[in-house]
Design a protein around this motif. Structure first.
Motif, PDB file in Angstrom:
ATOM      1  N   ASP A  61       0.816  -1.217   0.000  1.00  0.00           N
ATOM      2  CA  ASP A  61       0.000   0.000   0.000  1.00  0.00           C
ATOM      3  C   ASP A  61       0.844   1.259   0.000  1.00  0.00           C
ATOM      4  O   ASP A  61       0.512   2.253  -0.654  1.00  0.00           O
ATOM      5  CB  ASP A  61      -0.964  -0.009   1.178  1.00  0.00           C
ATOM      6  N   THR A  62       1.939   1.244   0.745  1.00  0.00           N
ATOM      7  CA  THR A  62       2.853   2.395   0.754  1.00  0.00           C
ATOM      8  C   THR A  62       4.123   2.129  -0.055  1.00  0.00           C
ATOM      9  O   THR A  62       4.712   3.049  -0.600  1.00  0.00           O
ATOM     10  CB  THR A  62       3.255   2.764   2.190  1.00  0.00           C
ATOM     11  N   ALA A  63       4.535   0.863  -0.127  1.00  0.00           N
ATOM     12  CA  ALA A  63       5.797   0.540  -0.805  1.00  0.00           C
ATOM     13  C   ALA A  63       5.712   0.774  -2.301  1.00  0.00           C
ATOM     14  O   ALA A  63       6.667   1.266  -2.908  1.00  0.00           O
ATOM     15  CB  ALA A  63       6.193  -0.903  -0.518  1.00  0.00           C
ATOM     16  N   LEU A  64       4.580   0.444  -2.927  1.00  0.00           N
ATOM     17  CA  LEU A  64       4.476   0.616  -4.380  1.00  0.00           C
ATOM     18  C   LEU A  64       4.538   2.090  -4.782  1.00  0.00           C
ATOM     19  O   LEU A  64       5.286   2.442  -5.705  1.00  0.00           O
ATOM     20  CB  LEU A  64       3.192  -0.028  -4.896  1.00  0.00           C
ATOM     21  N   PRO A  65       3.794   3.005  -4.118  1.00  0.00           N
ATOM     22  CA  PRO A  65       3.971   4.432  -4.455  1.00  0.00           C
ATOM     23  C   PRO A  65       5.404   4.908  -4.221  1.00  0.00           C
ATOM     24  O   PRO A  65       5.932   5.695  -5.012  1.00  0.00           O
ATOM     25  CB  PRO A  65       2.973   5.143  -3.528  1.00  0.00           C
ATOM     26  N   VAL A 175       6.069  18.977   3.443  1.00  0.00           N
ATOM     27  CA  VAL A 175       5.133  17.846   3.486  1.00  0.00           C
ATOM     28  C   VAL A 175       5.336  16.943   4.691  1.00  0.00           C
ATOM     29  O   VAL A 175       4.616  15.952   4.838  1.00  0.00           O
ATOM     30  CB  VAL A 175       5.241  17.003   2.201  1.00  0.00           C
ATOM     31  N   GLN A 176       6.315  17.234   5.535  1.00  0.00           N
ATOM     32  CA  GLN A 176       6.526  16.397   6.718  1.00  0.00           C
ATOM     33  C   GLN A 176       5.288  16.427   7.604  1.00  0.00           C
ATOM     34  O   GLN A 176       4.811  17.479   7.996  1.00  0.00           O
ATOM     35  CB  GLN A 176       7.750  16.873   7.507  1.00  0.00           C
ATOM     36  N   GLY A 177       4.781  15.229   7.897  1.00  0.00           N
ATOM     37  CA  GLY A 177       3.587  15.122   8.718  1.00  0.00           C
ATOM     38  C   GLY A 177       2.295  15.147   7.932  1.00  0.00           C
ATOM     39  O   GLY A 177       1.220  14.983   8.522  1.00  0.00           O
ATOM     40  N   PHE A 180      -0.108  10.532   3.675  1.00  0.00           N
ATOM     41  CA  PHE A 180       0.696   9.921   2.627  1.00  0.00           C
ATOM     42  C   PHE A 180       0.136  10.222   1.234  1.00  0.00           C
ATOM     43  O   PHE A 180       0.888  10.479   0.290  1.00  0.00           O
ATOM     44  CB  PHE A 180       0.777   8.410   2.846  1.00  0.00           C
ATOM     45  N   GLY A 181      -1.187  10.218   1.098  1.00  0.00           N
ATOM     46  CA  GLY A 181      -1.800  10.513  -0.187  1.00  0.00           C
ATOM     47  C   GLY A 181      -1.473  11.903  -0.676  1.00  0.00           C
ATOM     48  O   GLY A 181      -1.259  12.120  -1.876  1.00  0.00           O
ATOM     49  N   ALA A 182      -1.410  12.870   0.234  1.00  0.00           N
ATOM     50  CA  ALA A 182      -1.071  14.239  -0.140  1.00  0.00           C
ATOM     51  C   ALA A 182       0.386  14.324  -0.598  1.00  0.00           C
ATOM     52  O   ALA A 182       0.706  15.054  -1.554  1.00  0.00           O
ATOM     53  CB  ALA A 182      -1.318  15.184   1.030  1.00  0.00           C
ATOM     54  N   GLU A 183       1.270  13.581   0.075  1.00  0.00           N
ATOM     55  CA  GLU A 183       2.677  13.577  -0.321  1.00  0.00           C
ATOM     56  C   GLU A 183       2.832  13.026  -1.744  1.00  0.00           C
ATOM     57  O   GLU A 183       3.599  13.564  -2.559  1.00  0.00           O
ATOM     58  CB  GLU A 183       3.499  12.735   0.648  1.00  0.00           C
ATOM     59  N   VAL A 184       2.093  11.957  -2.045  1.00  0.00           N
ATOM     60  CA  VAL A 184       2.162  11.365  -3.382  1.00  0.00           C
ATOM     61  C   VAL A 184       1.627  12.342  -4.429  1.00  0.00           C
ATOM     62  O   VAL A 184       2.191  12.479  -5.525  1.00  0.00           O
ATOM     63  CB  VAL A 184       1.379  10.038  -3.427  1.00  0.00           C
TER      64      VAL A 184
END
Length: 413
Positions: A61-65, A175-177, A180-184
């Protein structure tokens, strides 16, 4: 740069940087470019290892992005160097030193891959990327100074790269904090800005990249990525053998994996990229940018093969179906990407679309047989499909023999 100057490369301190001819005969990759590519071996090996761990632990879920984002940084840095070198390679002392600086940036980026996957910390990756990009800005500024005809384009490149690089650094602190979707999403936006820079910069005048040279550079990078898949698989094989877990299924999987990689190499080199780029230079952005999917899928395949070998000797959190799809999806993406990229370039593709696209559909269905077939059997089935793609293409596209009657000159009556 003339052939005589290249023959003395390493002895000439400084050569005036000028646009190289697009028709330069015998243009091939330089030893410096080959050395530059070796640094990417380290970066790709690191990212493949991290993706393999994520697949085994069923944490995609996080590794692929993360994989897609980090691979973009690696691929984009390589792409920019490649196209610049095709137009402006002087191979003198300043050029070599700036290339060495870019190589150092690649190694810094590679060192930051584990922290990016494990803790979402992109500091080292951003630093390595910054080093690579600043060195390239220096190259463009030199081109702007010494090549009058390409000055406007070179200045635009230097400005565009610098602005986007500043945004990458700003992203690191802002983007710290964040979710995760917003960072992507922010990453995707900045990646789009990166890809827009060459399109904007080359409006005044296109750089004089060499079609045969660029095609060869992409071919060599394809081999590097395939080599990483071989390396990842061999490391897993060594682990299984050392643990005494080898079996008939293990031998079948290892043989099928190697044959699959060989088949994908064969598929890639069936399409004449150099001829297509020479005839359709206007499609260079589409072809060059689209190779992200070719390279990323081949690297991901290495992770899938590594996990499939581990699945034989160890219990994994991921199911057998997930492991099978970690091989099937990259192969299917590769086949579709090859058709999409080469269809407008060479019209029609050497591999018939019904063959490549049909094979991709079949490959995506094969993992569903995991309950009936062992994992090695599914990999073998995928390999057989690729072999059929090659065999059918050879049969359909082989040159037709000329009959003797056609060869004989007409005799007047």
């Amino acid at each position: 740069m003339s052939k005589d100057a290249h023959a003395l490369s390493g002895l000439i301190p400084v050569v005036r940087m000028r646009s190289r001819s697009i028709d330069e005969p015998g243009r091939v990759s330089s030893p410096l470019e080959l050395l530059f590519d070796l640094t990417f071996v380290v970066a790709i090996a690191s990212i493949v290892t991290q993706l393999a761990h994520a697949i085994a632990e069923d944490h995609l879920d996080t590794a692929l992005p993360n994989y897609l984002m980090v691979f973009f940084a690696i691929w984009w840095a390589w792409l920019n160097f490649t196209w610049f070198a095709s137009a402006y390679d002087t191979d003198d002392v300043p050029y070599r030193l700036l290339t060495m600086l870019q190589m150092g940036g690649v190694l810094v980026l590679a060192a930051g891959v584990p922290t990016a996957f494990e803790g979402q910390n992109f500091t080292l990756i951003t630093l390595g990327y910054f080093i690579m990009r600043i060195a390239l800005v220096a190259q463009w500024l030199r081109a702007a100074t010494q090549d009058r005809e390409g000055r406007a384009t070179a200045v635009r490149y230097a400005i565009g790269i610098s602005v986007v690089q500043a945004l990458w650094i700003l992203r690191l602190f802002l983007v710290q904090g964040w979710p995760f979707g917003a960072e992507v999403a922010i990453f995707a936006l900045l990646a789009a800005c990166e890809m827009a820079v060459p399109i904007w910069a080359e409006r005044p005048r296109m750089t004089t990249w060499h079609p045969h040279h660029v095609a060869e550079r992409y071919s060599l990078f394809t081999i590097i990525v395939l080599g990483e898949s071989v390396l990842a698989s061999s490391v897993s094989v060594q682990g299984v053998v050392s643990a005494g877990s080898s079996s008939g299924e293990f031998v079948l999987l290892a043989a099928s994996g190697l044959t699959l990689l060989f088949g994908l190499w064969w598929v890639y080199f069936l399409e004449p990229a150099h001829e297509g780029l020479e005839r359709n230079r206007s499609w260079s952005y589409f072809w060059g940018y689209g190779h992200y999917f070719v390279f990323a899928s081949l690297a991901a395949l290495g992770a899938g093969l590594e996990v499939s070998v581990e699945a034989i000797g160890h219990h994994l959190d991921a199911s057998a179906v997930v492991v099978a799809y970690s091989i099937a999806i990259p192969v299917a993406v590769f086949l579709v990407a090859m058709w999409v990229l080469y269809r407008p370039l060479i019209r029609p593709t050497v591999i018939p679309p019904a063959v490549s696209l049909g094979a991709a559909v079949v490959i995506l269905l094969l993992p569903l047989l995991t309950g009936v077939l062992p994992l090695a059997g599914v990999v073998l089935a995928i390999t057989i499909v690729i072999a059929l793609v090659i065999a059918v293409t050879i049969v359909l596209r082989r040159p037709k023999p000329v009959s003797r009657s056609a060869e004989a000159p007409a005799v007047p009556s």
